[in-house]
Design a protein around this motif. Structure first.
Motif, short mmCIF file in Angstrom:
data_model
loop_
_atom_site.label_atom_id
_atom_site.label_comp_id
_atom_site.label_asym_id
_atom_site.label_seq_id
_atom_site.Cartn_x
_atom_site.Cartn_y
_atom_site.Cartn_z
N PHE A 1 1.85 2.67 -1.37
CA PHE A 1 1.72 4.49 -1.78
C PHE A 1 3.65 4.90 -0.81
O PHE A 1 4.28 5.70 -0.68
N ILE A 2 4.00 2.80 -0.39
CA ILE A 2 5.83 3.76 -0.68
C ILE A 2 6.34 4.61 -1.29
O ILE A 2 7.16 4.91 -1.36
N ASP A 3 5.74 4.49 -2.96
CA ASP A 3 6.65 4.43 -4.21
C ASP A 3 6.89 5.94 -4.18
O ASP A 3 7.64 6.42 -4.18
N TYR A 4 5.73 6.64 -3.30
CA TYR A 4 5.84 7.96 -3.09
C TYR A 4 6.11 8.78 -1.93
O TYR A 4 6.81 9.46 -1.23
N ASP A 5 5.48 8.20 -0.84
CA ASP A 5 5.90 8.25 0.19
C ASP A 5 6.68 8.52 1.76
O ASP A 5 7.25 9.86 2.15
N HIS A 6 7.70 7.81 0.99
CA HIS A 6 8.83 7.26 2.15
C HIS A 6 10.52 8.71 1.30
O HIS A 6 10.98 8.60 2.01
N ARG A 7 9.60 9.20 0.45
CA ARG A 7 9.70 10.77 0.01
C ARG A 7 9.76 11.78 1.39
O ARG A 7 11.64 13.26 1.29
N PHE A 8 8.75 11.92 2.21
CA PHE A 8 8.11 13.23 2.40
C PHE A 8 8.29 12.43 4.30
O PHE A 8 8.10 13.49 4.63
N SER B 1 -2.71 3.92 -8.22
CA SER B 1 -2.53 3.05 -9.18
C SER B 1 -3.32 1.42 -8.36
O SER B 1 -2.36 1.14 -7.15
N PHE B 2 -4.03 1.11 -8.76
CA PHE B 2 -4.31 -0.41 -7.72
C PHE B 2 -3.50 -1.54 -8.82
O PHE B 2 -4.67 -2.92 -8.77
N ASP B 3 -2.97 -1.39 -9.56
CA ASP B 3 -2.31 -2.31 -10.02
C ASP B 3 -1.33 -3.30 -8.44
O ASP B 3 -1.02 -2.94 -7.96
N VAL B 4 -1.53 -3.95 -8.89
CA VAL B 4 -1.77 -5.54 -7.10
C VAL B 4 -0.14 -5.55 -6.86
O VAL B 4 0.85 -5.69 -6.62
N LEU B 5 -0.04 -5.66 -8.05
CA LEU B 5 1.43 -6.08 -8.58
C LEU B 5 2.73 -5.49 -7.89
O LEU B 5 3.48 -5.99 -7.34
N ARG B 6 2.12 -4.07 -8.49
CA ARG B 6 2.93 -2.88 -8.09
C ARG B 6 2.87 -2.89 -6.41
O ARG B 6 3.92 -2.97 -5.80
N GLY B 7 1.54 -3.08 -6.12
CA GLY B 7 1.43 -2.96 -4.51
C GLY B 7 2.20 -4.23 -3.93
O GLY B 7 3.10 -3.83 -2.76
N ILE B 8 2.46 -5.61 -3.97
CA ILE B 8 3.14 -6.47 -3.07
C ILE B 8 4.29 -6.14 -3.21
O ILE B 8 5.66 -6.51 -2.90
N ALA B 9 4.94 -5.85 -4.79
CA ALA B 9 6.46 -5.32 -3.88
C ALA B 9 6.64 -4.08 -3.93
O ALA B 9 8.07 -4.13 -3.36
N CYS B 10 5.98 -3.04 -3.88
CA CYS B 10 6.00 -2.42 -2.17
C CYS B 10 6.22 -3.05 -0.96
O CYS B 10 7.31 -2.55 -0.57
N ALA B 11 5.15 -3.35 -1.08
CA ALA B 11 5.76 -4.24 0.27
C ALA B 11 6.51 -5.31 0.83
O ALA B 11 6.52 -5.29 2.30
N VAL B 12 7.09 -5.92 -0.83
CA VAL B 12 7.44 -6.97 -0.24
C VAL B 12 9.75 -6.45 -0.13
O VAL B 12 10.58 -6.66 0.50
N THR B 13 9.68 -5.16 -1.25
CA THR B 13 10.66 -4.41 -1.36
C THR B 13 10.78 -3.21 -0.52
O THR B 13 12.09 -2.57 -0.29
N ARG B 14 9.58 -2.62 0.33
CA ARG B 14 9.34 -1.12 0.52
C ARG B 14 10.49 0.16 -0.24
O ARG B 14 10.73 0.97 0.67
N MET B 15 10.42 -0.52 -1.41
CA MET B 15 10.94 0.52 -2.67
C MET B 15 10.01 0.69 -3.48
O MET B 15 9.08 0.56 -3.59
#
Length: 541
Positions: free
Chosen positions: A398-405, A441-455
């Protein structure tokens, strides 16, 4: 042994044996884990051996909250995610109609009007530009709003003066006519009119969705499917799931979060003999699921204080406290834990109270209640979550989009109380990670990346959004492995690479524990193994 994987970096997620080089599998179960020299001699005639070549081997991933049938259904709908304007949306709809001229009803999903210069939602008049002869329904990316054309309104019998449904809303134009926008529970009026998929259709959708999940290293999913069709069609869904599992045709292991939004539906479900735990290692009925508020982007998540950018509203509660208490207690007393969708802190207060009252009146410590999303959480609520032993289902992507608003919706002070995953982990709150697919997306590696970088995937914002709430790679992987297993009461059979557990695992093309955090999103799944069988392999390795 049937299969031996060796020569890799194996991170087991088992504290008793955190690392290994090789493991052996027989009859779908891990039999031994250890050094190459200890495992390779276990090979016999016919044993398949795979050299990992130094690659990373992890337990099979688990998505702890998604919508598998909705994803599979979406594969057969117009894909609206690429629309960057209303004109784009209309063009995509027209192209889909040209490819499917005999469609009885055109469905689409995934548009996000927040990405458009003109951010207004489309109306029936806009969708009429695609067709006035074929009914059309387009679902927004959040799944809380659906827009229909005039033909669909006609078939629904929708018109002037129709009542607002409890827990949702219908928008009307200046003439008092429905403008085609239906929100939250009002969407059920649309979905009830759409031609219903058959059992054969549902089986196909589930298999196609499960095969896509395997490509992302997912071997288990917790999924909310009961109202992907209509509210009383869950027996059809159960027939599909139990049949596929019995025939060995279900691609992934499924734990069903049972959305039954009214007391009569819940009582009928229980009277039919269904309850949490029914099923086997491929398909199992899970917790009782409710949507208790809306979404933060649409300002329908229930907050304890007004929205910073819309001070006239707190958001929306789907139930009164008494209604929620009664539903949760009924399920609890029947042996079903609750999994409650709650995004705003106002809704979380209600959910914690409902679960707390049910547990106080009838202590059942074996039931693992949970809250899904937990996006706005005050410190006092997190302490209460921990003390009650609840599970938090979080969605790092969710970080991928939600950080914007989020800052605009909550203001700078309350922004600090949002998406607080590191605080949850440090407090010892049980947590499991998912995607809410097809919302994301259920792409887990993208999810892990968001969790670790918060970006987000675009590397924004620089340095990460609320970076103090970033998870470590180990914590993120836990959320997608042992966290999901714990949430399903299955930590004794999966979630780690431990002798005696199911042989579900994923091979990655790089070591994400040592890869620079900004490059984790580029990692790829090379192989997925489920029940000791190689069920997916990247062809361009």
């Amino acid at each position: 042994m049937d299969l031996i994987l060796y020569g890799g970096k194996i991170v087991t997620m088992d504290p008793a044996q955190p690392y290994a080089q090789a493991l052996a599998i027989q009859d779908g179960v891990i039999r031994a884990v250890g050094r190459n020299e200890d495992i390779l001699p276990l090979a016999r005639a016919g044993t398949r051996q795979i050299n990992l070549g130094g690659r990373l081997l992890l337990p099979g991933f688990c998505d702890s909250h998604m919508h598998l049938l909705s994803y599979g259904y979406g594969l057969e709908k117009a894909a609206l995610g690429d629309a960057r304007s209303l004109d784009d949306l209309i063009r995509i709809g027209c192209d889909f109609l040209a490819r499917n001229p005999d469609a009885a009803w055109i469905q689409g999903r995934g548009f996000n009007n927040d990405d458009w210069a003109d951010k207004r939602l489309p109306t029936r008049h806009d969708l009429d530009r695609i067709s006035t002869e074929i009914p059309i329904s387009f679902t927004r990316i959040c799944s809380h709003t659906v827009v229909v054309n005039s033909k669909a309104l006609q078939l629904m019998g929708a018109g002037r003066g129709m009542p607002q449904p409890e827990g949702g809303s219908i928008e009307f134009d200046e003439n008092g006519e429905p403008n085609g926008i239906f929100r939250d529970t009002a969407q059920n009026l649309v979905y009830a009119a759409v031609p219903h998929p058959t059992l054969r259709d549902v089986r196909r959708m589930l298999v196609n969705a499960g095969r896509d999940a395997l490509r992302c290293g997912l071997t288990s999913v917790h999924t909310d499917d009961y109202e992907a069709l209509t509210e009383r069609e869950y027996p059809l869904l159960l027939d599909a799931y139990f049949g596929l599992a019995r025939e060995g045709k279900l691609p992934v292991r499924v734990y069903e979060q049972c959305r039954l939004h009214r007391m009569d539906l819940l009582q009928d479900f229980l009277a039919a003999g269904h309850t949490t735990g029914q099923g086997d290692s491929l398909f199992k009925i899970g917790p009782f699921k409710l949507l208790c508020d809306g979404g933060l982007g649409a300002r329908t998540a229930l907050l304890s204080r007004p929205y910073a950018d819309s001070p006239e509203t707190l958001g929306h509660a789907v139930y009164t406290q008494d209604e929620l208490d009664s539903l949760v207690a009924t399920a609890h007393n029947a042996g079903m834990p609750s999994a409650l969708h709650t995004i705003g802190d106002g809704s979380l207060d209600m959910c914690l109270d409902a679960i707390g009252r049910a547990a106080e009146r009838n202590p059942r410590p074996e039931l693992r209640h949970s809250v899904i999303h937990c996006q706005v959480t005050r410190p006092d609520q997190l302490r209460r979550l921990r003390d009650m032993g609840l599970i938090a289902h979080i969605q790092p992507i969710f970080i991928d989009y939600d950080h914007r608003f989020v800052s605009a919706r909550l203001g700078a002070e309350r922004e600090q109380d949002s998406y607080n995953w590191r605080t949850m982990a440090d407090l010892g709150i049980h947590y499991a990670c998912g995607s809410d697919s097809p919302v994301e997306s259920f792409d887990v590696l993208r999810g892990i990346a968001c969790a670790v970088t918060r970006m987000g995937q675009d590397g924004q914002p620089p340095g990460g959004w609320l970076p103090q709430q970033a998870l470590t790679v180990e914590q993120a992987v836990y959320g997608y492995t042992m966290g999901g297993a714990y949430a399903a009461c299955e930590e004794r059979i999966k979630g780690s690479l431990t002798a005696g557990k199911l042989a579900d695992m994923v091979v990655l093309d790089r070591d994400i524990f040592t890869t620079p955090p900004g490059e984790i999103k580029d990692a790829q799944v090379d192989m997925t193994v489920m029940g000791g069988a190689l069920v997916w392999q990247r062809t361009d390795m």
